[in-house]
Design a protein around this motif. Structure first.
Motif, PDB file in Angstrom:
ATOM      1  N   VAL A 758       0.740  -1.295   0.052  1.00 19.66           N
ATOM      2  CA  VAL A 758       0.197  -0.073  -0.097  1.00 19.66           C
ATOM      3  C   VAL A 758       0.825   1.332   0.002  1.00 19.66           C
ATOM      4  N   GLU A 759       2.110   1.225   0.501  1.00 19.41           N
ATOM      5  CA  GLU A 759       2.673   2.308   0.586  1.00 19.41           C
ATOM      6  C   GLU A 759       2.950   2.925  -0.738  1.00 19.41           C
ATOM      7  N   SER A 760       2.989   2.399  -1.633  1.00 17.46           N
ATOM      8  CA  SER A 760       3.158   2.541  -3.064  1.00 17.46           C
ATOM      9  C   SER A 760       2.110   3.479  -3.563  1.00 17.46           C
ATOM     10  N   LEU A 761       0.845   3.523  -2.957  1.00 18.52           N
ATOM     11  CA  LEU A 761      -0.212   4.103  -3.150  1.00 18.52           C
ATOM     12  C   LEU A 761      -0.128   5.419  -2.686  1.00 18.52           C
ATOM     13  N   ARG A 762       0.716   5.788  -1.512  1.00 16.21           N
ATOM     14  CA  ARG A 762       0.607   7.093  -1.054  1.00 16.21           C
ATOM     15  C   ARG A 762       1.450   7.946  -1.955  1.00 16.21           C
ATOM     16  N   THR A 763       0.857   9.120  -1.869  1.00 17.97           N
ATOM     17  CA  THR A 763       1.329  10.219  -2.863  1.00 17.97           C
ATOM     18  C   THR A 763       2.183  11.221  -1.695  1.00 17.97           C
TER      19      THR A 763
ATOM     20  N   THR B  13      -2.295   1.857  13.473  1.00 19.36           N
ATOM     21  CA  THR B  13      -0.984   2.766  13.895  1.00 19.36           C
ATOM     22  C   THR B  13       0.131   2.495  12.755  1.00 19.36           C
ATOM     23  N   PHE B  14       0.677   3.578  12.338  1.00 24.52           N
ATOM     24  CA  PHE B  14       2.035   3.271  11.516  1.00 24.52           C
ATOM     25  C   PHE B  14       3.348   3.693  12.465  1.00 24.52           C
ATOM     26  N   GLY B  15       4.135   2.788  13.065  1.00 26.89           N
ATOM     27  CA  GLY B  15       5.100   2.965  13.792  1.00 26.89           C
ATOM     28  C   GLY B  15       4.514   3.537  15.076  1.00 26.89           C
ATOM     29  N   SER B  16       4.704   5.013  15.322  1.00 23.23           N
ATOM     30  CA  SER B  16       4.157   5.558  16.379  1.00 23.23           C
ATOM     31  C   SER B  16       3.111   6.641  16.126  1.00 23.23           C
ATOM     32  N   THR B  17       2.972   6.686  14.772  1.00 19.69           N
ATOM     33  CA  THR B  17       1.645   7.613  14.170  1.00 19.69           C
ATOM     34  C   THR B  17       0.471   7.019  14.407  1.00 19.69           C
ATOM     35  N   PRO B  18      -0.416   7.397  15.003  1.00 18.40           N
ATOM     36  CA  PRO B  18      -1.885   6.828  15.092  1.00 18.40           C
ATOM     37  C   PRO B  18      -2.394   7.591  13.648  1.00 18.40           C
ATOM     38  N   ALA B  19      -2.758   6.602  12.899  1.00 12.77           N
ATOM     39  CA  ALA B  19      -3.572   7.009  11.528  1.00 12.77           C
ATOM     40  C   ALA B  19      -5.103   6.907  11.620  1.00 12.77           C
ATOM     41  N   LEU B  20      -5.559   6.009  12.261  1.00 10.19           N
ATOM     42  CA  LEU B  20      -6.851   5.828  12.681  1.00 10.19           C
ATOM     43  C   LEU B  20      -6.992   5.421  14.077  1.00 10.19           C
ATOM     44  N   GLY B  37     -11.794  15.934   5.185  1.00  7.43           N
ATOM     45  CA  GLY B  37     -10.872  16.126   6.469  1.00  7.43           C
ATOM     46  C   GLY B  37      -9.590  16.668   6.090  1.00  7.43           C
ATOM     47  N   PRO B  38      -8.887  17.421   6.923  1.00  8.75           N
ATOM     48  CA  PRO B  38      -7.596  17.906   6.646  1.00  8.75           C
ATOM     49  C   PRO B  38      -6.452  16.807   6.145  1.00  8.75           C
ATOM     50  N   SER B  39      -5.542  17.253   5.441  1.00 13.35           N
ATOM     51  CA  SER B  39      -4.345  16.326   5.008  1.00 13.35           C
ATOM     52  C   SER B  39      -3.591  15.804   6.020  1.00 13.35           C
ATOM     53  N   GLY B  40      -3.661  14.411   6.153  1.00 11.15           N
ATOM     54  CA  GLY B  40      -2.872  13.547   7.217  1.00 11.15           C
ATOM     55  C   GLY B  40      -3.805  13.060   8.308  1.00 11.15           C
ATOM     56  N   SER B  41      -5.086  13.385   8.040  1.00 11.56           N
ATOM     57  CA  SER B  41      -6.262  13.200   9.088  1.00 11.56           C
ATOM     58  C   SER B  41      -6.556  11.757   9.029  1.00 11.56           C
ATOM     59  N   GLY B  42      -6.182  10.806   8.158  1.00 11.83           N
ATOM     60  CA  GLY B  42      -6.431   9.408   7.883  1.00 11.83           C
ATOM     61  C   GLY B  42      -7.487   8.906   7.080  1.00 11.83           C
ATOM     62  N   LYS B  43      -7.839   9.931   6.120  1.00 12.74           N
ATOM     63  CA  LYS B  43      -8.692   9.438   4.933  1.00 12.74           C
ATOM     64  C   LYS B  43      -8.464   8.374   4.384  1.00 12.74           C
ATOM     65  N   SER B  44      -7.258   8.381   3.663  1.00  9.27           N
ATOM     66  CA  SER B  44      -6.942   7.474   2.801  1.00  9.27           C
ATOM     67  C   SER B  44      -6.668   6.025   3.673  1.00  9.27           C
ATOM     68  N   THR B  45      -6.085   6.184   4.803  1.00  4.61           N
ATOM     69  CA  THR B  45      -5.789   4.863   5.641  1.00  4.61           C
ATOM     70  C   THR B  45      -7.316   4.341   5.817  1.00  4.61           C
ATOM     71  N   LEU B  46      -8.402   5.237   6.260  1.00  6.42           N
ATOM     72  CA  LEU B  46      -9.941   4.660   6.318  1.00  6.42           C
ATOM     73  C   LEU B  46     -10.321   3.888   5.067  1.00  6.42           C
TER      74      LEU B  46
HETATM   75  N1  ADP Z   1       2.387   3.350   5.178  1.00  6.48           N
HETATM   76  C1  ADP Z   1       2.494   4.517   5.985  1.00  6.48           C
HETATM   77  N2  ADP Z   1       3.677   4.467   6.972  1.00  6.48           N
HETATM   78  C2  ADP Z   1       3.742   5.170   7.913  1.00  6.48           C
HETATM   79  N3  ADP Z   1       2.952   6.372   8.167  1.00  6.48           N
HETATM   80  C3  ADP Z   1       1.682   6.188   7.356  1.00  6.48           C
HETATM   81  C4  ADP Z   1       1.379   5.258   6.343  1.00  6.48           C
HETATM   82  N4  ADP Z   1       0.120   5.694   5.919  1.00  6.48           N
HETATM   83  C5  ADP Z   1      -0.260   6.747   6.426  1.00  6.48           C
HETATM   84  N5  ADP Z   1       0.724   7.127   7.603  1.00  6.48           N
HETATM   85  C6  ADP Z   1       0.496   8.011   8.518  1.00  6.48           C
HETATM   86  O1  ADP Z   1      -0.791   8.098   8.805  1.00  6.48           O
HETATM   87  C7  ADP Z   1      -1.620   9.366   8.613  1.00  6.48           C
HETATM   88  C8  ADP Z   1      -2.705   9.508   7.906  1.00  6.48           C
HETATM   89  O2  ADP Z   1      -2.412   9.255   6.549  1.00  6.48           O
HETATM   90  P1  ADP Z   1      -3.178   9.283   5.467  1.00  6.48           P
HETATM   91  O3  ADP Z   1      -4.458   8.309   5.799  1.00  6.48           O
HETATM   92  O4  ADP Z   1      -2.599   9.082   4.227  1.00  6.48           O
HETATM   93  O5  ADP Z   1      -3.896  10.685   5.578  1.00  6.48           O
HETATM   94  P2  ADP Z   1      -5.103  11.652   4.530  1.00  6.48           P
HETATM   95  O6  ADP Z   1      -5.182  10.493   3.478  1.00  6.48           O
HETATM   96  O7  ADP Z   1      -6.149  11.890   5.218  1.00  6.48           O
HETATM   97  O8  ADP Z   1      -4.115  12.487   4.143  1.00  6.48           O
HETATM   98  C9  ADP Z   1      -0.543  10.229   8.284  1.00  6.48           C
HETATM   99  O9  ADP Z   1       0.296  10.942   9.519  1.00  6.48           O
HETATM  100  C10 ADP Z   1       0.557   9.418   7.774  1.00  6.48           C
HETATM  101  O10 ADP Z   1       1.879  10.090   7.848  1.00  6.48           O
END
Ligand code: ADP
Ligand code: MG
Lengths: 764, 225, 174
Positions: A758-763, B13-20, B37-46
């Protein structure tokens, strides 16, 4: 000028310090060039190795030209074998106090003393030589220094000759050490030339492709340089510097590896030949050529590659259809090579002949990597349809087949060279009577272990009896021989072996032998134009030709022995005593000793027994287990060496392929990740990678086999040898190429997995 | 209306960052839901969790009565292939294949014959008003055309849910409007639900309702009466 | 907005009845607030007085609603001048939304809450506009887009404000 310098500095900086990928790229191309340099340095040392070896051999060789005032040393060449290794023994006897001595022998040895080579000493001291020691009762009084032994593995001994020895084989030596011009046999020269060209052309091609590892990424980087204002010349200079860095680093790595591996060379024994580490010294002018040519080649290929890509500030993001490659000059190149080999020019010993062969061969081999991109391009552009994985691969190749074709060109040229060499070796080997097991019509060879000997008619019975008692000996068969002629032509003689029914039944496993029977082998008579009932003359050999001993008629009923072998020499008839031709008694007696297959040391016991008998062993030809003679063994070793060399080069090409595939995956990270996210199984994507590598490899193999066989055919035409292709070897190498493709794919799978995460999907 | 897809209490959680951090939402069949939601709020992860691309650390995602985490990876892949479609911001088309082949790809991977797949792909390209780019490669078409090709590829398998993550993020307003109009229109025609991640209100206005994500938590706003 | 200029613009495409003018105006610009007949005739008579329009014949039956109006050369000139005069960029400092947010903050309420409520409301309107836009003609699309962009701008300002304040709160807390 300072602009130049700063461009070069940027190039160096990019080569060595650009994050993980660029480090990987740098390391890979450095290793690639390093390996090539290592091979080149080794090749450059071959001359010294062979020269020093020849010098040692010549220094040891006896000169029998009488010299005024020198009391000659009398010498007898003798020797024995131990478990397949030849041991040379020279027996010396001085006729005066100052009789000449060979190098490394400080004084004339007595009959119970000997000087031995280091290898022989080691063998005699080791527990394995228990069965050899009875043949060497002498005391070791010294070890021959390296300069006295041509090859570190040579087993040699100098011992004293008994004072009462007076056989006819004594040579008077007035001087040790001869000089003669080394004139290479044309056939040998041919093999050498072809070998050098076939192995070195790939090395240079490998250098070229090594420095272009991860070329796409480099193009992108250069495009970024253009974006910030670099002009196209600057970019070229930067690229040149970048390549130069890895080429120079490769030179260093290769040189260091060479120095490190030099001592190891002593323990390597290729084709039964070993080298002294001190001999592994490249000739200085070849070193010069390597030091200049490798970086130059690297930079030139990089520049040539850049000529094709116009690097724009926005880089190579937008794919457009590449220009079609021109085919004419490529074909002309190959045609020129073939023409050189086809046109009669200069006779077999002239320099022109050698140059012609070298150039023709080189051109044809270079033709492989030159033609391959076109072949791949043309073939791929015609491919349609197929499953999605196939479609993905084909489309990719249609867009850019050049890169993979170039890498695979490196493999293909190795393959072509190796196939040509093998075919050549094979044909030459069979021309001199080796490798006969593969000749048609020769089937069912005896695989029972046996030994052969030849003794005088007088003591034959006692000797046979004595040998029957030796450990592991099952049967001792005796046979005498006769020669028959149809027209008293010396070149057309029918050999006959005469043996008792008991012996024939035991050796050939025939049933119901009756005295008076005549046997032959399938096709043996008809092939040579003999017909049943034909009248023949029994002959003997005299000083000036042959003399008739009596008449003999070939019986109408000749039994066939399915087992294809003869008693002693190349007899075509096997007859029982009652049917023997006249005058068959007074020659020597052949012994054929059948041995216990479960006891491979029987032959050594036999040698010890005969040594006791006459004080020196007489000729025993050991046929232990497999039906492989020592010459065939040599041939097989050469073949194996060639195979190993080719496989090694294949491996190098595999590394390049791997880099290519990984680079390809990284380039399409996002689309691959999206495909995986949409539920496309990774298997589909992996299969497309396999195709993408497999298609060019397949084509490469086809081109390589065609070129290799064609080349061998052309060269064999020049030497008038029949063309025999070692299809098994070709099969092994093509198989290896295929396995390589699969392996590369397997190794890329983890990269593919990580790319599709999935990481590759991130922009970013 | 019973939801076709629903998630409750997702944590990742990614590492120590809670994404959701306790996110949840549901989607009814044929519904268009904006995730804002704002950028980095967890939209893509959701979105990734909902689609079964990423496994949440805890919480559950249920599609058509089946718990995604209880499925094998293979089953999830098959589900994504058959029931879901995806549109991302950019770079999702395979650069070597023509646009037509790109659209036909999911069907072909599902075993459809090439001719049939490409005929259907052509229909879809026409429907998304990019019939003329079929023979071109993605590198040769404009961003808006490429995105419409991507929408065609997402819809061609008649998915039940289309996941769109910033589908107009790389486009200008006009192209963005066109892509959204076509995406929503065609999805409504085929009855597909859409989970639409965006931070643009104008894009979110194409939805039936919105879910707000902030710091990994979701909230569906109560409308002011 | 200047209704006079809008009517002039509509008349430039050809003479129209007053009733007709109202209909077309409503169609294009009056989504939120249709013109009253009185306003149309008041405006027209002002334009007549200034010589920007003229009466172009009266149809049978008489009465002001039967009159046809046409634009004069002076009217065309005036319209042209108006069209190229940039609109004063509206500064919304005094808008209700701004006032509300500032008040909410001053009274210690959460900006995010205001944002969420406001966004929900905005989005509801925006959805309607989007729907109308999808069904409508070019004029509909233009007017709806106009409104949509403004509404979006409001929201973006709100989002930014909320983010700023959250940051500020964090900084204060630390
Ligand atoms: N694969 C990943 N590895 C590390 N951190 C991640 C990963 N995917 C998302 N994150 C972190 O999780 C949080 C939410 O990311 P994301 O869901 O992409 O937000 P959005 O799409 O709302 O901008 C961010 O802080 C991001 O840095
Ligand atoms: Mg995102």
């Amino acid at each position: 000028m300072s602009g130049w310098r700063s461009d070069l500095a940027i190039g160096v900086r990019l080569a060595v310090g650009g994050g993980r990928t660029s480090v990987a790229r740098f390391v890979l191309s450095t290793i690639g060039v390093g390996i090539a340099v290592l091979v080149l340095l080794m090749a450059a040392s071959v001359g010294t190795i062979a020269g020093n070896r020849d010098d040692r051999t010549m220094a040891q060789s006896p000169d029998s030209t009488p010299i005024e005032g020198v009391a000659p040393t009398e010498m007898v060449w003798d020797g024995t074998s131990f478990r397949g290794q030849r041991i040379g023994v020279k027996r010396l006897r001085g006729t005066g106090p100052d009789s000449p001595l060979p190098v490394g022998v400080p004084r004339m040895p007595a009959a119970d003393e000997m000087y031995v080579s280091a290898a022989l000493k080691e063998l005699l001291d080791s527990p394995e030589s228990e069965l050899l020691r009875p043949r060497f009762p002498q005391r070791v009084v010294g070890v021959l220094p390296p300069e006295a032994v041509a090859d570190p593995y040579d087993l040699e001994a100098y011992t004293g000759l008994r004072q009462d020895y007076a056989e006819g084989d004594v040579t008077a030596v007035y001087k040790f050490g001869v000089t003669y011009d080394r004139d290479l046999q044309p056939e040998f020269l041919l093999l050498l030339l072809l070998g050098v060209v076939a192995l070195l052309v790939p090395v240079f091609i490998f250098v070229a492709s090594s420095t272009r590892i991860a070329g796409a990424e480099r193009d992108r980087r250069l495009a970024a340089l253009r974006l910030v204002g670099g002009d196209s010349r600057q970019v070229r200079r930067i690229a040149a510097a970048e390549t130069l860095v890895s080429a120079l680093a490769g030179l260093v790595v290769g040189a260091v590896a060479f120095l490190l591996l030099r001592p190891v060379a002593a323990s390597v024994r290729l084709m039964g030949v070993g080298v002294y580490p001190s001999d592994v010294v490249p000739s200085w002018w070849l070193v010069g050529v390597i030091v200049v040519a490798v970086p130059a080649l690297a930079v030139l290929t990089a520049q040539a590659a850049l000529r094709r890509t116009i690097i724009e500030p926005l880089g190579v993001v937008r794919f457009s259809r590449p220009v079609r490659r021109r085919v004419v000059w490529r074909l002309l190149l190959v045609a020129a090579g073939a023409a050189l080999l086809l046109v009669e020019l200069g006779d077999e010993n002239s320099d022109i002949w050698a140059v012609r062969i070298a150039m023709g061969t080189t051109l044809m081999l270079v033709g492989v990597p030159v033609l391959l991109p076109v072949v791949v391009e043309r073939v791929v552009s015609r491919l349609r349809g197929g499953p999605p994985s196939w479609q993905l691969a084909v489309r990719r190749l249609q867009l850019d087949s050049g890169t993979s074709a170039r890498v695979i060109g490196g493999i293909a040229v190795v393959l072509a060279g190796a196939i040509a060499l093998q075919a050549l070796l094979f044909s030459q080997a069979s021309a001199v009577g080796l490798g006969q097991t593969d000749q048609p019509g020769r089937t069912g060879a005896v695989t029972e272990p046996m030994a052969r000997g030849w003794v005088g008619a007088d003591g034959a019975d006692e000797i046979a009896e004595l040998l029957s008692g030796v450990e592991g000996v099952e049967w001792v068969a005796r046979f005498t021989t006769a020669d028959l002629s149809a027209d008293m032509n010396e070149n057309n003689v029918l050999g006959v072996a005469i043996a008792s029914c008991a012996d024939i039944e035991r050796v050939y496993r025939v049933a119901d032998c009756a005295d008076g029977d005549v046997f032959t082998w399938p096709n043996a008579l008809a092939d040579q134009g003999y017909a049943p009932g034909q009248r023949l003359t029994s002959i003997e050999w005299t000083e000036n030709g042959m003399a008739a001993l009596g008449e003999w008629t070939l019986p109408t009923e000749v039994r066939e022995i399915a087992v294809e072998d003869s008693m002693g020499r190349s007899e075509n008839l096997l007859v029982t005593p009652a049917a023997a031709p006249p005058g068959a008694d007074d020659r020597g007696v052949g012994l054929r000793i059948m041995m216990d297959p479960s006891n491979p040391d029987t032959i050594e016991h036999l040698r010890n027994a005969t040594f006791d008998l006459v004080g020196t062993d007489f000729y025993f030809d050991g046929n232990m287990g497999a039906n492989v003679t020592e010459e065939q063994e040599t041939f097989l070793t050469i073949q194996r060496g060639l195979l190993i060399g080719s496989l090694f080069t294949l491996m190098l090409a595999g590394v390049s392929l791997l880099v290519l595939a990984v680079e390809h995956i990284r380039e399409r990270r996002r689309p691959l990740a999206v495909l995986a996210a949409s539920g496309v199984p990774t298997g589909s994507i992996a299969r497309s990678l396999l195709w993408q590598i497999g298609v060019p490899i397949g084509l490469g193999v086809v081109v390589a086999v065609a070129t290799g066989v064609g080349l061998a055919a052309l060269v064999n035409r020049m030497t008038n040898d029949p063309l025999l292709v070692d299809w098994a070897g070709v099969g092994v190498m093509t198989g290896a190429a295929a396995v390589l493709g699969v392996l590369v794919c397997l190794v890329t799978l983890p990269f593919l997995r990580s790319a599709t995460r999935v990481e590759s999907l991130r922009t970013e | 209306m019973t939801p076709i897809l629903s998630a409750t209490d997702l944590r990742k959680t990614f590492g120590s960052t809670p994404a959701l951090d306790g996110a949840g939402m549901s989607v009814a069949a044929g519904e268009v839901v904006a995730v804002m939601g704002p950028s980095g709020s967890g939209k893509s992860t959701l979105l990734h969790c909902l689609a079964g691309i990423v496994a949440p650390d805890s919480g559950s995602v249920v599609y058509a009565g089946r718990e995604l985490s209880a499925m094998t990876d293979k089953e999830r892949s098959a589900l994504r292939r058959g029931a879901f479609g995806f549109v991302f911001q950019f770079g999702q088309l395979v650069p070597e294949l023509s646009c037509l082949e790109n659209v036909a790809l999911p069907m072909r991977l599902g075993g459809t014959k090439r001719r049939v797949a490409e005929a259907r792909a052509r229909e879809w390209l026409d429907r998304l008003e990019v019939g003329e780019v079929g023979a071109k490669r993605p590198g040769e078409v404009s961003g808006g055309q490429g995105q419409r090709v991507a929408v065609a590829r997402a819809l061609v398998t008649a998915p039940k849910v289309v996941f769109a993550d910033e589908p107009t993020g790389a486009l200008d307003s006009l192209n963005g409007e066109q892509v959204m109009r076509l995406l929503v229109e065609t999805a409504r025609e085929t009855g597909a639900a859409i989970v639409l991640v965006t931070h643009e209100a104008r894009v979110a206005a194409y939805s039936d309702r919105e879910v707000i994500v902030r710091d990994g938590r979701t909230r569906s706003p109560e409308l002011v009466p | 907005m200047s209704i006079g200029h809008a009517l002039l613009g509509l008349l430039e495409t050809g003479p129209r009845h007053g009733y007709d003018l109202k209909r077309v105006y409503d169609e294009h610009f009056g989504q939120d607030r249709p013109l009253a007949y009185g306003q149309v005739y008041a405006t027209l008579s002002r334009l007549l007085k200034n010589g920007l329009v003229e009466e172009r014949g009266v149809e049978a039956g008489g009465g002001p609603e039967r009159k046809r109006y046409a634009i004069t050369d002076a009217g065309v000139t005036d319209l042209g001048a108006w069209l190229v005069t940039p609109e004063n960029p509206q500064v919304y400092l005094q808008s209700a939304l701004y006032t509300k947010v500032v008040l909410a903050l001053m009274s210690g309420r959460s900006a995010e809450e205001v944002l969420d409520v406001q966004r929900a409301a905005h989005l509801r309107t925006m959805r309607e506009l989007t729907r109308r836009k999808q069904g409508g003609d070019l004029a509909d699309q233009l007017i709806c887009d106009h409104a949509l962009f403004h509404l979006e701008a409001d929201l973006r300002w709100l989002e930014l404000t909320a983010a700023r304040l959250t940051e500020l709160a964090k900084a204060v807390a630390e």
